[in-house]
Enzyme design. Structure first.
Site, PDB file in Angstrom:
ATOM      1  N   GLY A  34     -21.967 -34.264 -77.095  1.00 47.30           N
ATOM      2  CA  GLY A  34     -22.815 -34.810 -78.148  1.00 47.30           C
ATOM      3  C   GLY A  34     -24.202 -35.047 -77.578  1.00 47.30           C
ATOM      4  O   GLY A  34     -24.364 -35.775 -76.605  1.00 47.30           O
ATOM      5  N   GLU A  36     -26.833 -36.679 -78.488  1.00 49.97           N
ATOM      6  CA  GLU A  36     -27.476 -37.997 -78.458  1.00 49.97           C
ATOM      7  C   GLU A  36     -26.803 -38.913 -77.441  1.00 49.97           C
ATOM      8  O   GLU A  36     -27.462 -39.716 -76.778  1.00 49.97           O
ATOM      9  CB  GLU A  36     -27.476 -38.624 -79.850  1.00 49.97           C
ATOM     10  CG  GLU A  36     -28.151 -37.749 -80.917  1.00 49.97           C
ATOM     11  CD  GLU A  36     -27.236 -36.682 -81.499  1.00 49.97           C
ATOM     12  OE1 GLU A  36     -26.050 -36.637 -81.101  1.00 49.97           O
ATOM     13  OE2 GLU A  36     -27.711 -35.896 -82.345  1.00 49.97           O
ATOM     14  N   TYR A 105     -14.477 -28.810 -84.568  1.00 46.75           N
ATOM     15  CA  TYR A 105     -13.588 -29.425 -85.548  1.00 46.75           C
ATOM     16  C   TYR A 105     -14.250 -30.736 -85.922  1.00 46.75           C
ATOM     17  O   TYR A 105     -13.888 -31.801 -85.407  1.00 46.75           O
ATOM     18  CB  TYR A 105     -12.192 -29.641 -84.950  1.00 46.75           C
ATOM     19  CG  TYR A 105     -11.540 -28.342 -84.521  1.00 46.75           C
ATOM     20  CD1 TYR A 105     -10.744 -27.619 -85.403  1.00 46.75           C
ATOM     21  CD2 TYR A 105     -11.763 -27.821 -83.256  1.00 46.75           C
ATOM     22  CE1 TYR A 105     -10.166 -26.405 -85.028  1.00 46.75           C
ATOM     23  CE2 TYR A 105     -11.203 -26.618 -82.874  1.00 46.75           C
ATOM     24  CZ  TYR A 105     -10.409 -25.916 -83.761  1.00 46.75           C
ATOM     25  OH  TYR A 105      -9.855 -24.721 -83.381  1.00 46.75           O
ATOM     26  N   ALA A 232     -34.417 -21.553 -67.975  1.00 44.64           N
ATOM     27  CA  ALA A 232     -34.712 -21.265 -66.571  1.00 44.64           C
ATOM     28  C   ALA A 232     -36.179 -20.906 -66.353  1.00 44.64           C
ATOM     29  O   ALA A 232     -36.638 -20.819 -65.206  1.00 44.64           O
ATOM     30  CB  ALA A 232     -33.806 -20.148 -66.067  1.00 44.64           C
ATOM     31  N   ALA A 259     -28.447 -29.249 -70.382  1.00 41.85           N
ATOM     32  CA  ALA A 259     -29.741 -29.265 -69.681  1.00 41.85           C
ATOM     33  C   ALA A 259     -30.814 -29.883 -70.560  1.00 41.85           C
ATOM     34  O   ALA A 259     -31.607 -30.716 -70.106  1.00 41.85           O
ATOM     35  CB  ALA A 259     -30.146 -27.846 -69.295  1.00 41.85           C
ATOM     36  N   ASP A 261     -30.583 -31.985 -73.013  1.00 46.97           N
ATOM     37  CA  ASP A 261     -30.434 -33.425 -73.240  1.00 46.97           C
ATOM     38  C   ASP A 261     -30.836 -34.213 -71.989  1.00 46.97           C
ATOM     39  O   ASP A 261     -31.485 -35.251 -72.081  1.00 46.97           O
ATOM     40  CB  ASP A 261     -28.991 -33.754 -73.629  1.00 46.97           C
ATOM     41  CG  ASP A 261     -28.550 -32.954 -74.839  1.00 46.97           C
ATOM     42  OD1 ASP A 261     -29.402 -32.680 -75.714  1.00 46.97           O
ATOM     43  OD2 ASP A 261     -27.367 -32.575 -74.900  1.00 46.97           O
TER      44      ASP A 261
HETATM   45  P1  ATP Z   1     -28.923 -27.347 -74.273  1.00 48.50           P
HETATM   46  O1  ATP Z   1     -29.060 -27.365 -75.767  1.00 48.50           O
HETATM   47  O2  ATP Z   1     -27.933 -26.362 -73.757  1.00 48.50           O
HETATM   48  O3  ATP Z   1     -28.732 -28.707 -73.687  1.00 48.50           O
HETATM   49  P2  ATP Z   1     -31.717 -26.564 -74.382  1.00 48.50           P
HETATM   50  O4  ATP Z   1     -31.747 -25.179 -74.908  1.00 48.50           O
HETATM   51  O5  ATP Z   1     -32.068 -27.694 -75.262  1.00 48.50           O
HETATM   52  O6  ATP Z   1     -30.319 -26.840 -73.674  1.00 48.50           O
HETATM   53  P3  ATP Z   1     -33.054 -25.602 -72.024  1.00 48.50           P
HETATM   54  O7  ATP Z   1     -34.389 -25.058 -72.363  1.00 48.50           O
HETATM   55  O8  ATP Z   1     -31.936 -24.678 -71.757  1.00 48.50           O
HETATM   56  O9  ATP Z   1     -32.688 -26.695 -73.122  1.00 48.50           O
HETATM   57  O10 ATP Z   1     -33.189 -26.517 -70.726  1.00 48.50           O
HETATM   58  C1  ATP Z   1     -34.029 -27.646 -70.688  1.00 48.50           C
HETATM   59  C2  ATP Z   1     -34.734 -27.714 -69.362  1.00 48.50           C
HETATM   60  O11 ATP Z   1     -33.772 -27.815 -68.291  1.00 48.50           O
HETATM   61  C3  ATP Z   1     -35.567 -26.495 -69.051  1.00 48.50           C
HETATM   62  O12 ATP Z   1     -36.848 -26.605 -69.646  1.00 48.50           O
HETATM   63  C4  ATP Z   1     -35.597 -26.537 -67.524  1.00 48.50           C
HETATM   64  O13 ATP Z   1     -36.579 -27.450 -67.074  1.00 48.50           O
HETATM   65  C5  ATP Z   1     -34.209 -27.072 -67.181  1.00 48.50           C
HETATM   66  N1  ATP Z   1     -33.318 -25.920 -66.955  1.00 48.50           N
HETATM   67  C6  ATP Z   1     -32.605 -25.215 -67.877  1.00 48.50           C
HETATM   68  N2  ATP Z   1     -31.945 -24.184 -67.306  1.00 48.50           N
HETATM   69  C7  ATP Z   1     -32.235 -24.246 -65.982  1.00 48.50           C
HETATM   70  C8  ATP Z   1     -31.854 -23.464 -64.831  1.00 48.50           C
HETATM   71  N3  ATP Z   1     -31.049 -22.393 -64.929  1.00 48.50           N
HETATM   72  N4  ATP Z   1     -32.339 -23.837 -63.627  1.00 48.50           N
HETATM   73  C9  ATP Z   1     -33.147 -24.902 -63.483  1.00 48.50           C
HETATM   74  N5  ATP Z   1     -33.543 -25.680 -64.528  1.00 48.50           N
HETATM   75  C10 ATP Z   1     -33.101 -25.359 -65.752  1.00 48.50           C
END
Ligand code: ATP
Length: 318
Positions: A34, A36, A105, A232, A259, A261
């Protein structure tokens, strides 16, 4: 009193092992997910007083969610136990090493029964964080988010919105149309490129110029800061101060989920500490890197004492 409040639905999570399709007898890991509550845990680990507003069912999944959040130091006094509906569940299969598939679900589950009366008195808090997931759950969940956002704005809180489009719940266009009317009460927006385009009511799939135009559209409305998450490829923060970009930290990514969140929690932590946008972004990028290099949605969230760990050259810290 808490400094920050988040609001949304937590789901029980059944997670298959890496690179292993689920079948009868598969080993699974049981936890919860989740967006939040992930942000709430991230903020709590960074030392902030944070409250979570939600509904769970009167069942062992809901109890696991509440007990774990409490153990993480999140104030769960705003979590309603709803006897009339189960806690939502999601099943995540690592179909291959690179393809993660998810089943929800959650239709009719406790989180979709959030209602405006669940919003607590927000005065005393400094920040409200919501996502674009909750409004997709039901009409009453949508009204709950609206109520919280308006009440927060009236009480002078900073209001943060992560677009967090979930294609299993609604289209990007629907999400953009539903969330855009909240913008006049929102101070801080987080999103990926297509999410920012959708929120600005532009066609998704645009090039970088279109994304920058969308960011400018958003900054012409109430939000004073827009944060662009690029996985990334890193992230950037946009506002009256200009544009600040950061590459992602080079880490071994084992689980991309969460990542965003963790990143948001890092940014909001910086905001609560009163540091400048560049320092907020640095903390966000580090927290995102912590999250992707640990299995689980929130388990890798960084503690304040751990900040700086990933930037160091040595791999063994003894
Ligand atoms: P999710 O919805 O899966 O939580 P998101 O799509 O909202 O993720 P991302 O853009 O994937 O967010 O990731 C957020 C931040 O985390 C990125 O801007 C980056 O700083 C860091 N990050 C994401 N993937 C990586 C990676 N493979 N290696 C290092 N840092 C990463």
């Amino acid at each position: 009193a808490v400094d920050a409040i988040t609001l949304g639905e937590s789901l029980g999570l059944v997670m298959g092992e890496p690179a292993t399709p689920l079948r009868a007898g598969s080993s699974v890991r049981f936890s919860f997910a989740g967006a939040e509550s992930n942000v709430a845990i991230g903020l709590a680990r960074l030392g902030h007083a944070v409250g979570f507003v939600s509904r769970v069912g009167d069942d062992f999944v809901g109890r696991m969610v509440v007990e774990t959040l409490r153990g993480e130091g999140v104030d769960v006094s705003g979590v309603v136990v709803d006897e009339a509906a189960p806690t939502a569940l999601m099943v995540r299969q690592h179909r291959t090493a690179d393809a993660l598939t998810v089943l929800y679900y959650r239709d009719g589950a406790a989180g979709s029964r959030l209602q405006p009366g669940d919003v607590p008195d927000l005065s005393g808090a400094r920040l409200l964080h919501v996502t674009g997931i909750t409004p997709a759950l039901s009409a009453s969940a949508m009204r709950t988010v609206e109520t919280a956002v308006r009440a927060a704005r009236a009480a002078g809180l900073v209001v943060s919105l992560d677009v967090n489009h979930r294609a299993l719940l609604w289209s990007a266009q629907e999400a953009g149309a539903a969330l855009a009317p909240l913008l006049d009460a929102v101070d801080l927006v987080f999103g990926g490129d297509d999410e920012l385009l959708a929120l600005a009511r532009r066609d998704i799939g645009g090039d970088v110029g279109d994304v920058h135009a969308a960011v400018d559209d958003l900054l012409r409305q109430r939000p004073s800061v827009v944060v662009r998450k690029r996985g990334a490829d890193g992230a950037s923060v946009h506002g009256a101060f200009g544009v600040i970009e950061r590459p992602a930290l080079a880490v071994t990514a084992v689980d991309p989920v969460g990542a965003g969140d963790a990143f948001v929690a890092g940014f909001l932590s910086g905001l609560l500490d009163g540091v400048d946008p560049a320092a907020c972004l640095d903390r966000a990028v580090e927290c995102g890197a912590f999250a992707v290099s640990v299995h689980g949605d929130w388990e890798g969230a960084a503690r304040r004492s751990e900040l700086g760990l990933l930037a160091r050259a040595e791999r063994v810290h003894r």
